[in-house]
Design a protein around this motif. Structure first.
Motif, PDB file in Angstrom:
ATOM      1  N   VAL A   5      -0.913  51.803 -24.681  1.00  0.00           N
ATOM      2  CA  VAL A   5      -0.118  51.016 -25.620  1.00  0.00           C
ATOM      3  C   VAL A   5       1.093  50.410 -24.920  1.00  0.00           C
ATOM      4  CG1 VAL A   5       1.277  51.117 -27.726  1.00  0.00           C
ATOM      5  CG2 VAL A   5      -0.888  52.379 -27.598  1.00  0.00           C
ATOM      6  N   ALA A   6       1.749  51.178 -24.069  1.00  0.00           N
ATOM      7  CA  ALA A   6       2.979  50.719 -23.418  1.00  0.00           C
ATOM      8  C   ALA A   6       2.759  49.465 -22.575  1.00  0.00           C
ATOM      9  CB  ALA A   6       3.550  51.836 -22.545  1.00  0.00           C
ATOM     10  N   HIS A   7       1.670  49.435 -21.800  1.00  0.00           N
ATOM     11  CA  HIS A   7       1.407  48.276 -20.938  1.00  0.00           C
ATOM     12  C   HIS A   7       1.197  47.009 -21.770  1.00  0.00           C
ATOM     13  CE1 HIS A   7      -0.135  51.157 -17.580  1.00  0.00           C
ATOM     14  NE2 HIS A   7       1.187  51.080 -17.620  1.00  0.00           N
ATOM     15  N   ARG A   8       0.486  47.133 -22.875  1.00  0.00           N
ATOM     16  CA  ARG A   8       0.194  45.954 -23.701  1.00  0.00           C
ATOM     17  C   ARG A   8       1.411  45.504 -24.511  1.00  0.00           C
ATOM     18  NH1 ARG A   8      -3.942  48.621 -22.232  1.00  0.00           N
ATOM     19  NH2 ARG A   8      -5.980  47.620 -21.898  1.00  0.00           N
ATOM     20  N   ILE A   9       2.174  46.469 -25.002  1.00  0.00           N
ATOM     21  CA  ILE A   9       3.408  46.111 -25.703  1.00  0.00           C
ATOM     22  C   ILE A   9       4.398  45.472 -24.730  1.00  0.00           C
ATOM     23  CG2 ILE A   9       5.401  47.029 -26.943  1.00  0.00           C
ATOM     24  CD1 ILE A   9       2.851  46.878 -28.569  1.00  0.00           C
ATOM     25  N   GLY A  10       4.419  45.967 -23.504  1.00  0.00           N
ATOM     26  CA  GLY A  10       5.286  45.378 -22.487  1.00  0.00           C
ATOM     27  C   GLY A  10       4.938  43.918 -22.231  1.00  0.00           C
ATOM     28  N   GLU A  11       3.638  43.608 -22.168  1.00  0.00           N
ATOM     29  CA  GLU A  11       3.214  42.213 -21.964  1.00  0.00           C
ATOM     30  C   GLU A  11       3.612  41.350 -23.159  1.00  0.00           C
ATOM     31  OE1 GLU A  11      -0.895  39.615 -21.189  1.00  0.00           O
ATOM     32  OE2 GLU A  11      -0.920  41.808 -21.015  1.00  0.00           O
ATOM     33  N   ILE A  12       3.457  41.891 -24.371  1.00  0.00           N
ATOM     34  CA  ILE A  12       3.834  41.142 -25.575  1.00  0.00           C
ATOM     35  C   ILE A  12       5.330  40.867 -25.586  1.00  0.00           C
ATOM     36  CG2 ILE A  12       4.043  41.326 -28.089  1.00  0.00           C
ATOM     37  CD1 ILE A  12       1.342  42.775 -28.088  1.00  0.00           C
ATOM     38  N   HIS A  13       6.142  41.861 -25.215  1.00  0.00           N
ATOM     39  CA  HIS A  13       7.602  41.686 -25.193  1.00  0.00           C
ATOM     40  C   HIS A  13       8.044  40.712 -24.103  1.00  0.00           C
ATOM     41  CE1 HIS A  13       8.563  45.732 -27.392  1.00  0.00           C
ATOM     42  NE2 HIS A  13       8.094  44.803 -28.188  1.00  0.00           N
ATOM     43  N   THR A  14       7.261  40.598 -23.043  1.00  0.00           N
ATOM     44  CA  THR A  14       7.626  39.704 -21.947  1.00  0.00           C
ATOM     45  C   THR A  14       7.581  38.239 -22.384  1.00  0.00           C
ATOM     46  OG1 THR A  14       6.788  41.264 -20.285  1.00  0.00           O
ATOM     47  CG2 THR A  14       7.026  38.963 -19.602  1.00  0.00           C
ATOM     48  N   TYR A  15       6.599  37.891 -23.216  1.00  0.00           N
ATOM     49  CA  TYR A  15       6.391  36.481 -23.556  1.00  0.00           C
ATOM     50  C   TYR A  15       6.713  36.126 -25.014  1.00  0.00           C
ATOM     51  CZ  TYR A  15       3.910  36.523 -19.108  1.00  0.00           C
ATOM     52  OH  TYR A  15       3.585  36.666 -17.782  1.00  0.00           O
ATOM     53  N   SER A  16       7.043  37.118 -25.822  1.00  0.00           N
ATOM     54  CA  SER A  16       7.369  36.829 -27.218  1.00  0.00           C
ATOM     55  C   SER A  16       8.413  37.820 -27.709  1.00  0.00           C
ATOM     56  CB  SER A  16       6.120  36.897 -28.098  1.00  0.00           C
ATOM     57  OG  SER A  16       5.610  38.227 -28.152  1.00  0.00           O
ATOM     58  N   ALA A  17       9.042  37.485 -28.831  1.00  0.00           N
ATOM     59  CA  ALA A  17      10.045  38.363 -29.439  1.00  0.00           C
ATOM     60  C   ALA A  17       9.420  39.084 -30.634  1.00  0.00           C
ATOM     61  CB  ALA A  17      11.254  37.548 -29.892  1.00  0.00           C
ATOM     62  N   PRO A  18       9.846  40.318 -30.916  1.00  0.00           N
ATOM     63  CA  PRO A  18       9.282  41.061 -32.053  1.00  0.00           C
ATOM     64  C   PRO A  18       9.348  40.297 -33.368  1.00  0.00           C
ATOM     65  CG  PRO A  18      10.573  42.535 -30.676  1.00  0.00           C
ATOM     66  CD  PRO A  18      10.785  41.150 -30.136  1.00  0.00           C
ATOM     67  N   LYS A  19      10.420  39.500 -33.566  1.00  0.00           N
ATOM     68  CA  LYS A  19      10.559  38.782 -34.832  1.00  0.00           C
ATOM     69  C   LYS A  19       9.503  37.685 -34.998  1.00  0.00           C
ATOM     70  CE  LYS A  19      13.957  35.427 -33.082  1.00  0.00           C
ATOM     71  NZ  LYS A  19      15.340  34.907 -33.232  1.00  0.00           N
ATOM     72  N   GLN A  20       8.802  37.327 -33.912  1.00  0.00           N
ATOM     73  CA  GLN A  20       7.743  36.324 -34.015  1.00  0.00           C
ATOM     74  C   GLN A  20       6.446  36.914 -34.570  1.00  0.00           C
ATOM     75  OE1 GLN A  20       8.720  34.777 -29.714  1.00  0.00           O
ATOM     76  NE2 GLN A  20       7.396  33.263 -30.678  1.00  0.00           N
ATOM     77  N   TRP A  21       6.369  38.230 -34.643  1.00  0.00           N
ATOM     78  CA  TRP A  21       5.159  38.906 -35.118  1.00  0.00           C
ATOM     79  C   TRP A  21       5.328  39.298 -36.574  1.00  0.00           C
ATOM     80  CZ3 TRP A  21       0.691  39.611 -32.222  1.00  0.00           C
ATOM     81  CH2 TRP A  21       0.793  39.203 -30.888  1.00  0.00           C
ATOM     82  N   ARG A  22       4.376  38.866 -37.399  1.00  0.00           N
ATOM     83  CA  ARG A  22       4.471  39.098 -38.838  1.00  0.00           C
ATOM     84  C   ARG A  22       3.150  39.637 -39.392  1.00  0.00           C
ATOM     85  NH1 ARG A  22       7.667  33.594 -40.822  1.00  0.00           N
ATOM     86  NH2 ARG A  22       9.409  33.755 -39.345  1.00  0.00           N
ATOM     87  N   TYR A  23       3.253  40.171 -40.584  1.00  0.00           N
ATOM     88  CA  TYR A  23       2.079  40.764 -41.227  1.00  0.00           C
ATOM     89  C   TYR A  23       1.435  39.751 -42.172  1.00  0.00           C
ATOM     90  CZ  TYR A  23      -0.825  43.802 -44.096  1.00  0.00           C
ATOM     91  OH  TYR A  23      -1.885  44.358 -44.760  1.00  0.00           O
ATOM     92  N   VAL A  24       0.099  39.739 -42.209  1.00  0.00           N
ATOM     93  CA  VAL A  24      -0.656  38.922 -43.156  1.00  0.00           C
ATOM     94  C   VAL A  24      -1.790  39.787 -43.706  1.00  0.00           C
ATOM     95  CG1 VAL A  24      -2.214  38.014 -41.381  1.00  0.00           C
ATOM     96  CG2 VAL A  24      -1.873  36.719 -43.490  1.00  0.00           C
ATOM     97  N   SER A  25      -2.110  39.611 -44.971  1.00  0.00           N
ATOM     98  CA  SER A  25      -3.189  40.403 -45.554  1.00  0.00           C
ATOM     99  C   SER A  25      -4.517  40.021 -44.911  1.00  0.00           C
ATOM    100  CB  SER A  25      -3.259  40.179 -47.065  1.00  0.00           C
ATOM    101  OG  SER A  25      -3.611  38.835 -47.356  1.00  0.00           O
TER     102      SER A  25
END
Length: 477
Positions: free
Chosen positions: A269-289
């Motif tokens: 999980v850490a490696h993939r979350i690290g890649e996500i944080h490198t190129y995007s900000a947490p606030k860009q990720w949202r929930y959809v049904s």
């Protein structure tokens, strides 16, 4: 040398590109040929010997040709798929025959991902069954394979507009949906100069779940990384900042992981979350049904016919959440308030760092809930008209809305463009009344609310009160 495609905003810039490329190739002693455009003016300025052989400017239409494996109809400027009528016929169901059919569907932008991924899953089942290339397979696999093959000719009905045409749009943005099947789909959302919203399919990518056991949350995280990488590719191709990308997932686990520091988790999980944080900000990720997630279509048992007619796949819009059914309510005020509370809950879930903790609903929240209810009622009653207006096309000639000169505002609501347009001293809602479907439960509850207020306060007082509310100004159709 392979074919190349490019888009230019004007015919002048297209001709300039032709001249520059021709001069560049000439320096290398070569001549670029097979030129084709959706503009006759451009083609007329290119020597006949350098045009594609299919081009004949004496005819009333431009030719259809293959471009990077996909059929392009230059006259309509759309992508299509042309499959042979016999493509679904195979002498016997074998692994070799299925692989041949799956490989024949060259779909670099992922238009057909939900359908093609079913073929890949079937291939995976062939491998799991340890079948050789020409072995007979079980009756169950045979039936599933024949069902998939029989759908192949239906793909000829797929039509995709080639141009995203967002150069003149206001605040264009990318919306990336991810799903654990796992796959991702990218959409371009923009507004034109009249503030009409347009949502267009850009591309998608799917992956078959690995044979090794992987739990659902990890698959959802892998889909998120796939969506991130596809977004990086798209933003590079269309020269757009990653800041303008919004990512949508129906996984609460993924939202939780992304909202925390990567070092808190185990390596996978850490490696993939690290890649996500490198190129995007947490606030860009949202929930959809899940029901509103276009990427989820790739994990369903989607037939080719369902795919062709699936508006969520071709015109996915992040604002189309189904909150509540107005049919279940007998009071407009209650429907409005419940919708506002549910909408606040959904917004708080998406924006974990900026939650609304007020104990009472604000006027703005009630206004947004009202806009949402009216918008959904309009889209449900007038789907063809709404879709045509969003696409910049004329609405059907037999539509009741023809005399109203309909426009769509920033909230996505259909309004009547009246002769009071230039009467600036009047409120916006008087100049552009909202159109309400006559038989909609939302309209019924609105009228009932006005009627009950009239009985309670008196007709004159109620009319005076309602005149201060923008939704008093509406047209029943």
């Amino acid at each position: 040398m392979e074919d190349s495609m490019d888009s230019m905003p004007t015919e002048e810039s297209a001709l300039e590109l032709y001249e520059q490329l021709s001069a560049l190739w000439l320096k290398a002693g070569m001549c670029a040929r097979k030129w084709l455009s959706n503009s006759r003016i451009v083609l007329e300025n290119i020597p006949q010997k350098e045009r594609a052989k299919e081009v004949n400017l004496d005819t009333s239409y431009l030719p259809t040709t293959k471009a990077l494996g996909v059929t392009w109809q230059a006259e309509e400027d759309v992508f299509t798929f042309k499959l042979n009528k016999n493509v679904s016929s195979v002498p016997t169901v074998r692994k070799r025959n299925l692989l041949k059919r799956v490989a024949s569907l060259f779909d670099p932008l992922g238009f057909l991902s939900p359908y093609i991924v079913k073929g890949k899953i079937l291939l995976q089942q062939f491998w799991l069954g340890r079948y050789d290339w020409d072995d007979r397979v079980s009756s169950n696999l045979t039936d599933k394979t024949m069902e998939w093959l029989d759908d192949l000719p239906v793909l000829n009905k797929v039509i995709i507009p080639r141009s995203l045409s967002f150069n003149d749009s206001k605040n264009p943005s990318l919306n990336v949906f991810v799903e654990e099947a796992y796959g991702t789909a990218v959409f371009m959302r923009s507004k034109n100069q009249d503030d009409d919203i347009s949502v267009k399919f850009v591309c998608s990518k799917t992956r078959v779940s690995p044979l090794t056991a992987v739990n659902i949350p990890r698959l959802e995280l892998m889909a998120a990384v796939l969506g991130l990488r596809l977004a990086l590719t798209v933003t590079k191709a269309i020269v757009m900042s990653m800041i303008k990308v919004t990512f949508w997932t129906d996984s609460a686990n993924v939202i939780h992981w992304i909202s925390n520091e990567s070092r808190r988790f185990k390596p996978f999980v850490a490696h993939r979350i690290g890649e996500i944080h490198t190129y995007s900000a947490p606030k860009q990720w949202r929930y959809v049904s899940t029901t509103d997630n276009p990427a989820d279509i790739a994990s369903r048992r989607t037939t080719a016919e369902d795919l062709v007619q699936n508006t969520l796949w071709w015109n996915g819009d992040v604002t189309t959440e189904d909150l509540l059914d107005p049919e279940r309510f007998s009071d407009w005020s209650r429907l409005l308030r419940v919708t506002a509370w549910v909408k606040r809950f959904a917004d708080n879930f998406r924006n974990t760092n900026d939650r609304n903790k007020n104990s009472v609903l604000t006027v703005k929240e009630l206004q947004e809930a009202e806009n949402l209810l009216i918008h959904k009622a309009q889209v449900k009653q007038y789907p063809e008209e709404y879709s045509s207006i969003v696409k910049g096309q004329p609405i059907p000639r037999n539509s009741k809305l023809i005399p109203l000169n309909v426009k769509i505002d920033e909230q996505g609501m259909m309004r009547c463009d009246t002769r009071l347009t230039h009467a600036r001293f009047l409120p916006y809602d008087v100049r552009y009344p909202i159109i309400l479907p006559r038989k909609s439960p939302v309209t019924r509850l609105l009228v009932k609310s006005f009627h009950e207020e009239g009985n309670h306060y008196g007709t004159n007082q109620t009319l005076a009160a309602m005149s201060s509310r923008y939704w008093f100004n509406f047209v029943l159709m």
